[in-house]
Motif scaffolding. Structure first.
Motif, PDB file in Angstrom:
ATOM      1  N   PHE A   3       2.111 -17.481  -1.455  1.00 38.79           N
ATOM      2  CA  PHE A   3       3.031 -16.348  -1.487  1.00 38.79           C
ATOM      3  C   PHE A   3       2.522 -15.348  -2.526  1.00 38.79           C
ATOM      4  O   PHE A   3       1.826 -15.721  -3.481  1.00 38.79           O
ATOM      5  N   ALA A   4       2.896 -14.085  -2.340  1.00 32.02           N
ATOM      6  CA  ALA A   4       2.522 -13.038  -3.297  1.00 32.02           C
ATOM      7  C   ALA A   4       3.735 -12.172  -3.587  1.00 32.02           C
ATOM      8  O   ALA A   4       4.639 -12.022  -2.744  1.00 32.02           O
ATOM      9  N   VAL A   5       3.739 -11.602  -4.792  1.00 35.08           N
ATOM     10  CA  VAL A   5       4.822 -10.717  -5.215  1.00 35.08           C
ATOM     11  C   VAL A   5       4.208  -9.476  -5.850  1.00 35.08           C
ATOM     12  O   VAL A   5       3.273  -9.588  -6.647  1.00 35.08           O
ATOM     13  N   LEU A   6       4.736  -8.315  -5.488  1.00 36.08           N
ATOM     14  CA  LEU A   6       4.378  -7.067  -6.154  1.00 36.08           C
ATOM     15  C   LEU A   6       5.564  -6.628  -6.998  1.00 36.08           C
ATOM     16  O   LEU A   6       6.679  -6.482  -6.479  1.00 36.08           O
ATOM     17  N   GLY A  22       0.811  -1.212   0.000  1.00 36.69           N
ATOM     18  CA  GLY A  22       0.000   0.000   0.000  1.00 36.69           C
ATOM     19  C   GLY A  22       0.842   1.258   0.000  1.00 36.69           C
ATOM     20  O   GLY A  22       0.545   2.225  -0.718  1.00 36.69           O
ATOM     21  N   ASP A  23       1.922   1.259   0.795  1.00 38.29           N
ATOM     22  CA  ASP A  23       2.813   2.425   0.820  1.00 38.29           C
ATOM     23  C   ASP A  23       3.481   2.624  -0.534  1.00 38.29           C
ATOM     24  O   ASP A  23       3.644   3.767  -0.999  1.00 38.29           O
ATOM     25  N   LEU A  24       3.880   1.518  -1.162  1.00 38.00           N
ATOM     26  CA  LEU A  24       4.565   1.623  -2.457  1.00 38.00           C
ATOM     27  C   LEU A  24       3.611   2.136  -3.535  1.00 38.00           C
ATOM     28  O   LEU A  24       3.985   2.967  -4.374  1.00 38.00           O
ATOM     29  N   LEU A  25       2.384   1.668  -3.510  1.00 32.72           N
ATOM     30  CA  LEU A  25       1.421   2.104  -4.513  1.00 32.72           C
ATOM     31  C   LEU A  25       1.021   3.562  -4.338  1.00 32.72           C
ATOM     32  O   LEU A  25       0.538   4.196  -5.282  1.00 32.72           O
ATOM     33  N   VAL A  76      -4.380  -2.923  -3.923  1.00 36.53           N
ATOM     34  CA  VAL A  76      -3.599  -4.148  -3.995  1.00 36.53           C
ATOM     35  C   VAL A  76      -4.485  -5.359  -3.734  1.00 36.53           C
ATOM     36  O   VAL A  76      -4.260  -6.447  -4.303  1.00 36.53           O
ATOM     37  N   GLU A  77      -5.524  -5.219  -2.905  1.00 32.38           N
ATOM     38  CA  GLU A  77      -6.420  -6.342  -2.657  1.00 32.38           C
ATOM     39  C   GLU A  77      -7.116  -6.786  -3.940  1.00 32.38           C
ATOM     40  O   GLU A  77      -7.288  -7.989  -4.187  1.00 32.38           O
ATOM     41  N   THR A  78      -7.535  -5.801  -4.759  1.00 29.82           N
ATOM     42  CA  THR A  78      -8.203  -6.127  -6.022  1.00 29.82           C
ATOM     43  C   THR A  78      -7.260  -6.834  -6.980  1.00 29.82           C
ATOM     44  O   THR A  78      -7.625  -7.819  -7.643  1.00 29.82           O
ATOM     45  N   MET A  79      -6.028  -6.361  -7.069  1.00 24.77           N
ATOM     46  CA  MET A  79      -5.054  -6.990  -7.958  1.00 24.77           C
ATOM     47  C   MET A  79      -4.745  -8.414  -7.500  1.00 24.77           C
ATOM     48  O   MET A  79      -4.609  -9.329  -8.328  1.00 24.77           O
ATOM     49  N   LEU A  80      -4.637  -8.626  -6.185  1.00 24.03           N
ATOM     50  CA  LEU A  80      -4.388  -9.977  -5.683  1.00 24.03           C
ATOM     51  C   LEU A  80      -5.563 -10.897  -5.984  1.00 24.03           C
ATOM     52  O   LEU A  80      -5.368 -12.093  -6.261  1.00 24.03           O
TER      53      LEU A  80
END
Length: 466
Positions: free
Chosen positions: A387-390, A323-326, A441-445
């Motif tokens: 696991f997740a990656v941004l 969230g901070d990065l976005l 980010v929740e929507t993208m995940l």
């Protein structure tokens, strides 16, 4: 290898001897005629130098230090007997200080523990007392006076120099790492301007003391120094306290700072020097406690945001960092991608080989995935085997290449699960790309999770896009 090591030790010892010689010459030039130096930095500098080395000093270093002391005294035409006695007395205190500090843990030695200042004071008192004991025997011979005065003079002089100088040596930063850390801060110039207030208050308190005078002016800078201790690094605070000690003593001796007291005797001068230097312990203690507190909070914050098994971000840490990065303006118009990754048949691994084997698989996958990512990419364990990656600034094509690299690398990897057995596991990955950082980010995940389900339904050990 032995000759190379011996050559390095010789160069290192010569450097130690040269620094001892230079500091000794400086100290000797501060000495009034017929007495010892008014400011003697050599012993504290030598102790700090020996402690900051990566390897313990050997006999060559001690001999080089002794030679540096002797050559400085002989250069000033003090004669062999006097030079030898002064060198032995200096080395006695240095040896005791080094022995005590070298036995401390690193946090205590670097003044980064809440109770480190207590041990620091005890160590320098013992070192100063060792020099004082030697002064009992040599001071009456070289300068006259009683043995008691010899002890008091050497003890107070060494105590003042150790307290004033040694904290600077012990907290001196690793310059390459320090410059690298500060170079990363985009707001560093603003940070510097914002932090000038405590330093300005310190300078103003010193100036105010010269204007008002009187016996109460010595502690005027204490509030500002405490403010500096709460604001600046431990090393900066040590430098400020050293400046305070030196400036106060020099200002009083030159008449710039008038406190309304006579210093006609050596006892009065020693009392003043010890009092001023001990005053500097308050901000040093505050700074030491603040550093320990900050490091503890940093460790707690790291533990709260990271998974203890795989050492990558946990769900909360990943969502917060993502969230901070976005929210950064740099990503507003740049593409970005997310990966959802799930280790195939992980429950079967736990059931067949045990949870210890499952933990090894998880840790191995996290390490492999990190090795396949770019600098600045975020990897997190969302729970279980997921696991997740941004991937900021990453197109769909590049994201698929990265995901395939992770998939292939993990499929080639084997994990030892006990009894000589090797286990191969695979991972399924879903990819979702967005045109900018406007999508939560929740929507993208969620979209990437849909693609992950597609990869599972298509046979696993593969990459699919949403």
């Amino acid at each position: 290898m032995i000759n190379s090591r011996s050559g390095l030790d010789l160069k290192d010892a010569l450097l130690v001897g040269a620094l001892v010689f230079a500091c000794s010459i400086f100290g000797i030039y501060t000495a009034p005629p017929g007495v010892l130096a008014a400011f003697w930095p050599t012993n504290a500098v030598l102790v700090g130098l020996l402690l900051r080395r990566r390897h313990p000093p050997n006999l060559l270093h001690w001999l080089a230090a002794a030679a540096g002391y002797m050559l400085a005294d002989l250069y000033m035409q003090h004669g062999w007997p006097k030079s030898a006695m002064l060198t032995c007395t200096n080395l006695v205190g240095v040896w005791v200080a080094y022995l005590l500090f070298s036995r401390m843990d690193a946090d205590y030695q670097n003044l980064r523990h809440p109770r480190s200042m207590l041990r620091f004071v005890l160590a320098v008192v013992c070192a100063a007392a060792a020099a004082g004991v030697a002064g009992i025997f040599i001071h009456p011979v070289l300068f006259g006076g009683s043995p008691a005065y010899g002890f008091a003079f050497w003890f107070s002089t060494e105590l003042v120099n150790y307290i004033a100088i040694l904290p600077v040596m012990l907290t001196f930063p690793d310059l390459p790492r320090w410059m690298k850390e500060h170079k990363r801060r985009a707001d560093w110039p603003g940070w510097r301007l914002e932090q000038l207030a405590p330093l300005a208050a310190f300078a103003g308190s010193l100036w105010l003391g010269t204007q008002l005078g009187g016996p109460g002016v010595i502690p005027y800078p204490i509030p500002a120094m405490l403010w500096c201790a709460l604001t600046y690094s431990l090393f900066a605070t040590a430098g400020i306290t050293l400046f305070f000690s030196m400036w106060t003593l020099l200002a009083i001796s030159s008449g710039t700072l008038v406190i309304g007291a006579n210093f006609d005797s050596q006892q009065a001068i020693m009392s003043l020097r010890v009092g001023v230097t001990l005053t500097a312990l308050a901000p040093l203690t505050v700074a030491s406690v603040m550093v320990a507190r900050s490091e503890l909070l940093s460790r707690l914050k790291h533990a709260a945001a990271h998974d203890p098994l795989t050492h990558v971000l946990n769900r909360g840490g990943f969502m917060q960092r993502a969230g901070d990065l976005l929210a950064t303006p740099q990503l507003a118009r740049r593409p970005l991608a997310v990966l959802m990754m799930d280790i195939d048949f992980f429950k079967k691994v736990n059931d067949s080989y045990g949870h210890a084997a499952g933990d090894k698989v998880l840790a191995s996958f996290a390490r492999i995935a990190e090795g396949c990512l770019r600098g600045g990419d975020l990897l997190g364990r969302l729970g279980g085997e997921e696991f997740a990656v941004l991937l900021p600034g990453c197109s769909e094509q590049d994201a698929r290449l990265i995901a395939q690299r992770v998939c292939d690398a993990f499929a080639r990897h084997t994990v030892a699960v006990g009894g000589g057995k090797l286990l191969n596991s695979t991972v399924s990955i879903g990819v979702h790309c967005a045109a900018g950082s406007g999508t939560p980010v929740e929507t993208m995940l969620s979209h990437a999770d849909t693609a992950l389900y597609k990869a599972k339904q298509s046979g696993r050990n593969r990459v699919e896009s949403a």
